[in-house]
Design an enzyme around this catalytic site. Structure first.
Site, short mmCIF file in Angstrom:
data_model
loop_
_atom_site.label_atom_id
_atom_site.label_comp_id
_atom_site.label_asym_id
_atom_site.label_seq_id
_atom_site.Cartn_x
_atom_site.Cartn_y
_atom_site.Cartn_z
N SER B 130 0.83 -1.19 0.00
CA SER B 130 0.00 0.00 0.00
C SER B 130 0.88 1.26 0.00
O SER B 130 1.79 1.35 -0.85
CB SER B 130 -0.94 -0.06 1.21
OG SER B 130 -2.04 0.79 1.04
N ASP B 269 -8.19 -7.44 -4.48
CA ASP B 269 -7.97 -6.07 -4.03
C ASP B 269 -8.74 -5.12 -4.94
O ASP B 269 -8.47 -5.04 -6.13
CB ASP B 269 -6.46 -5.78 -4.10
CG ASP B 269 -6.08 -4.44 -3.48
OD1 ASP B 269 -6.95 -3.58 -3.26
OD2 ASP B 269 -4.87 -4.26 -3.23
N HIS B 302 -7.40 -6.03 -0.26
CA HIS B 302 -6.13 -5.28 -0.16
C HIS B 302 -5.29 -5.74 1.03
O HIS B 302 -4.07 -5.87 0.93
CB HIS B 302 -6.48 -3.80 -0.05
CG HIS B 302 -5.32 -2.87 0.01
ND1 HIS B 302 -4.39 -2.80 -1.00
CD2 HIS B 302 -4.93 -1.97 0.95
CE1 HIS B 302 -3.48 -1.87 -0.68
NE2 HIS B 302 -3.78 -1.37 0.49
#
Lengths: 329, 329
Positions: B130, B269, B302
């Site tokens: 991320s 995700d 995610h």
């Protein structure tokens, strides 16, 4: 010809057990019903809609549209709990009394009672997108004798955990601040109504078109928030999202009389995924319904049922023509 | 051996033009670096992480893990703008002075300066998920001489309009109320970190497990909100989401010296879609990098880079082994 009625349906007992006194339903009627109801289309609205269906679905309910009031009698009913003329939190006396929870079954039942008072005993088609699609399906299950066909768009037979959670965060925004929270809730909702592909194409990483110091997509959300603030009651927003959350007709009793069902999935819809809409259609077919799945190919996301009227019309025209044919027999 | 340092890196000029005086960086070091840096792994954290990488990534940084401190020297640096020991809004004097915007380049640059002060001139691998993945990629582009390899997980070469919009609504929640708004922002974020399939499987439409009058998924979000409230500064949350929004290295200059890049997309995700991660890997390969795309098959969403350490480890082990081999040559 457009007529608008505020129909007093009397006391109404809700699924949750409370009885609401003196319930009213705002009904808008475009065109003239045949006595047997064979040309009547009930158009159920989504979260922030109203009974004036030609206003929010102009590509569908219009002269020359899928439902032309010259041929069809199109009826819109403002949902119980909403704020466009029907009984809801904003119409409570004293104002701001806590309004009870309502279910999709309550919404459909109150509308049905209003139509009966207006001498509309039967509708040929119930149709709607999102919460409106839930209502159309609820009609088909609760009152199969009063409805010939249901078209369920961007919705299926239950609200998903992701949908429930997204509604919950929107209501939490309202709890922080009714006015600014409604703006925030609408922004969150708009993101669930649009697809990533659409945002990429429309906004990309461009700066705001009016020169504000943020991204274009943020300006878009701000404009959407402005529009909602003036036209929606926060308590109605909470009430109707709770109604959506409660929706689950997977175990609903099935009558021998079975309206025909058409489910429309939207390929880019991530709030009501096409695969889940397809699965619901299959479940109803397995239970003996004339149930079929149709797919609206669009990169718009959930809102495609509003944003892509031409494609939706092309998809639904054969079924609607069949309904009209049966109607005239 | 774990050492923790607060490194004064002096004044630091930000991308936006402001110079921050007396910047500090909190650095946590697990294991011992070789003088040439050939066993050094920089682990960059995501939005709410800290320099204590073994705490938030225990399946990866651990004895017997992908990065075992007996072999690797694992270094975590708290991001500029965060609230776990590095300079950020909460460390400002006077308190609550408006903290300027920082970019991912600022975050990576401040960390690099701290490592140089600690005599770590080169890292063999920069890795993160991320926002941490953005940092790893930024290191590879800004300081190719100081880094051998970058592993970019659940991130790619720019933040998407959907990601920008979702960050914007989270910041708007903070503006409504710093404390309750942070809870709401975290709830929104958690929904973007999880997949619909995971919520279906874990929560379904079940009622709350503790008997509260709502759905289980709402109770889950409440518990997540409790956890964040005690450990994250709202202004840091805003600062770091702005940093994410600013991230776009698609036009970044490319040096002749090119670290090897591995991009990991997560199949479920929807915040950083696997197809976008793959496209970024292809863009870097086209620009002459040893860049490859790896796919983590997971229905978690995610957060799979945190929630699926065994699968992530299996996916990355061949590449990490190659890095270690080169390191020991």
């Amino acid at each position: 010809m457009i007529r608008e009625h505020t129909v007093a349906i009397g006391p109404f007992r809700l699924d949750g057990g409370t009885t609401l006194a003196d319930v009213e339903q705002r009904v808008t009627i475009y065109g003239t019903p045949r006595p047997d109801g064979s040309n009547v289309v009930l158009v159920a609205h989504a979260l922030t809609g109203s009974s004036r269906v030609a206003q929010w679905w102009p590509g569908i309910v219009a002269e020359g549209g899928l439902f032309d009031p010259a041929e069809w009698c199109v009826i819109g009913v403002n949902a119980l709990g909403s704020c466009y003329g029907s009984t809801g939190p904003a119409s409570q006396r004293p104002h701001n009394t806590r309004f009870p929870r309502v279910t999709v079954r309550d919404i459909a039942g109150a509308a049905r009672r209003a139509l009966r008072i207006l001498n509309v005993e039967r509708v040929q088609i119930a149709v709607g997108g999102s919460l409106g699609g839930m209502q159309a399906l609820q009609w088909a299950l609760d009152a199969p004798q009063a409805i010939g066909n249901a078209i369920v768009i961007g919705a299926h037979d239950h609200h998903s955990p992701m949908g429930i959670a997204l509604n919950a965060v929107q209501r939490e925004a309202l709890e922080l601040d009714p006015v600014r929270g409604l703006r925030l809730a609408r922004k969150i909702a708009m993101l669930t109504y649009k697809s990533e592909a659409l945002l990429n194409r429309r906004h990309g990483r461009r700066g705001d078109r009016n020169g504000k110091p943020y991204f274009d997509v943020e300006g878009y959300l701000d404009r959407q928030a402005e529009l909602i603030a003036s036209r929606m009651d926060p308590a109605s927003y909470a009430t109707l999202t709770h109604a959506m959350d409660s929706f689950d007709v997977r175990e609903h009793a099935v009558s021998p009389s079975k309206p025909a069902l058409r489910f429309v999935g939207i390929t880019s819809d991530w709030l009501f995924r096409a695969q889940d809409v397809r699965a619901a259609a299959e479940r109803f077919a397995d239970r003996g319904f004339d149930a079929e799945y149709l797919e609206l190919r669009s990169d718009h996301g959930h809102d495609a049922f509003l944003a892509e009227p031409a494609a939706l019309r092309a998809l639904l025209e054969p079924f609607v023509a069949r309904c009209a044919h049966y109607a005239s027999c």
